[in-house]
Design an enzyme around this catalytic site. Sequence first.
Site, PDB file in Angstrom:
ATOM      1  CE  LYS A  64      -0.400  -2.923  -5.697  1.00 31.85           C
ATOM      2  NZ  LYS A  64       0.608  -2.750  -4.636  1.00 31.85           N
TER       3      LYS A  64
ATOM      4  NE  ARG B  69      -2.306  -5.338   1.687  1.00 29.66           N
ATOM      5  CZ  ARG B  69      -1.751  -4.360   0.650  1.00 29.66           C
ATOM      6  NH1 ARG B  69      -2.620  -2.846  -0.002  1.00 29.66           N
ATOM      7  NH2 ARG B  69      -0.579  -4.814   0.123  1.00 29.66           N
TER       8      ARG B  69
ATOM      9  CE1 TYR C  59     -19.775  25.109 -14.430  1.00 27.97           C
ATOM     10  CE2 TYR C  59     -17.780  23.844 -14.200  1.00 27.97           C
ATOM     11  CZ  TYR C  59     -19.004  24.597 -14.742  1.00 27.97           C
ATOM     12  OH  TYR C  59     -19.665  24.111 -15.560  1.00 27.97           O
TER      13      TYR C  59
ATOM     14  CG  MET D 185     -15.848  16.267 -16.364  1.00 27.43           C
ATOM     15  SD  MET D 185     -17.875  15.311 -16.748  1.00 27.43           S
ATOM     16  CE  MET D 185     -18.588  15.567 -14.867  1.00 27.43           C
TER      17      MET D 185
HETATM   18  C1  PLP Z   1       1.790  -2.559  -4.927  1.00 33.02           C
HETATM   19  C2  PLP Z   1       2.178  -3.891  -3.798  1.00 33.02           C
HETATM   20  C3  PLP Z   1       4.080  -3.425  -4.350  1.00 33.02           C
HETATM   21  C4  PLP Z   1       4.813  -2.811  -5.001  1.00 33.02           C
HETATM   22  O1  PLP Z   1       4.691  -1.938  -3.776  1.00 33.02           O
HETATM   23  P1  PLP Z   1       5.260   0.346  -4.248  1.00 33.02           P
HETATM   24  O2  PLP Z   1       5.628   0.334  -3.559  1.00 33.02           O
HETATM   25  O3  PLP Z   1       5.036   0.471  -5.169  1.00 33.02           O
HETATM   26  O4  PLP Z   1       6.949  -0.552  -4.654  1.00 33.02           O
HETATM   27  C5  PLP Z   1       4.935  -5.520  -3.977  1.00 33.02           C
HETATM   28  N1  PLP Z   1       4.008  -6.141  -2.896  1.00 33.02           N
HETATM   29  C6  PLP Z   1       2.220  -5.877  -2.873  1.00 33.02           C
HETATM   30  C7  PLP Z   1       1.324  -6.859  -2.483  1.00 33.02           C
HETATM   31  C8  PLP Z   1       1.780  -4.824  -3.183  1.00 33.02           C
HETATM   32  O5  PLP Z   1       0.472  -4.639  -3.273  1.00 33.02           O
END
Ligand code: PLP
Length: 369
Positions: free
Chosen positions: A35, A133, A262, A310
């Site tokens: 992701k 969550r 800056y 920047m």
């Molecule tokens: C991001 C995520 C992971 C991976 O987590 P890490 O701490 O990077 O190993 C696993 N499961 C879910 C549902 C996630 O959102």
Amino acid sequence: MRTTQAIIHLDNLIHNIEIVKKQIPPGVKICMAVKADAYGHGAISISRAAIDAGVQCLGVAAVEEAAELRDAGIACPIILFSLPLPGEIPALFYYRIIPVVASKEFVLLCNQEGKRNNSILDVHLKIDTGMGRIGCHPEDAAAIAQTIKECRYVNMGGICTHFPGSDLKDNSFAHSQVRLFDNIIQQIKENGIDPGIIHAANSRAIINMPEACYDMVRPGILLYGYYPSKEQKRSFNVKPVMELKAKISFIKTVPPDTPISYGMTYRTKRMTKIATISVGYGDGYSRLLSNRGEMLIKGKRYPIAGRVCMDQCMVDIGLTSDIALYDDVTLFGPPPAPTAEEIADIMETIPYEVTCLITKRVPRTYVAA
Ligand SMILES: *Cc1c(COP(=O)(O)O)cnc(C)c1O
């Protein structure tokens, strides 16, 4: 190409995958979290290399992220870790994305779409055992599993949960989550339903709770070469995959008390040389590193002088160094460079955010060795 680059060390990625494989019981699959553009490393190239190294499944957070991988020809199972909107259901079928589901209503909507296009969607039932969550309430899990079983166009491909304690020292909360999760799985099996692939473990659980590996683990940060927290025991020898590099674009010699950048927050204490580097917060190198961060040049570390701008920032390289114009600078990466963990400490955040922050302007260059 721009001289500011993120070098992505695929050999280190493969090394980290091998380390995780050794840690988990034989037969347990790996679903790599890719992701957020593979935590900023570039999802397509990371996914291809990971699959070649034996990763069987990928995890994304948005339908668009899965679509990008499918459009690049990646064919392995892709799990959507976040809950999609009803309007995204046709795309789940089209791209063969496995959503996590947490309600009967959503399962029924998927079933309707499956009936319309005469195909079956694999889903994984997500249970909230304490993350707070997403996921169904533990009491509702068996009933949702039953609904999935009754839906002709939805298949129970798996069941999962998630641990919130990724930066806690103590495992006791996670152990209670495992017990709750096990009870739910047991109940679903007793109802004559095959729960499919069972998975729960993120990086931290892989390190600390081998009993939570089940059928598949979901590592992210470990495979990118960092530990999930500072408290974590460092027993894994993982290697950072990303190295952020730039070049010196300008060097000047200045007298004492010269203001730099800056706000004039830095003033030279003595006669010195100031090097300008072509990297800034527009590249994702945080302004929080102003006057606090260090960079590696020719094997030595030098302090950032003044505010990070920047597109540029300055470093005090002293009068005696043999640093020259256009020399390479490493902002973070494998040691002896500052690691993303060190940078995260200064920024009071976690390494996840440090690599995710690197913006699109920075080309990713993939190296195999
Ligand atoms: C991001 C995520 C992971 C991976 O987590 P890490 O701490 O990077 O190993 C696993 N499961 C879910 C549902 C996630 O959102």
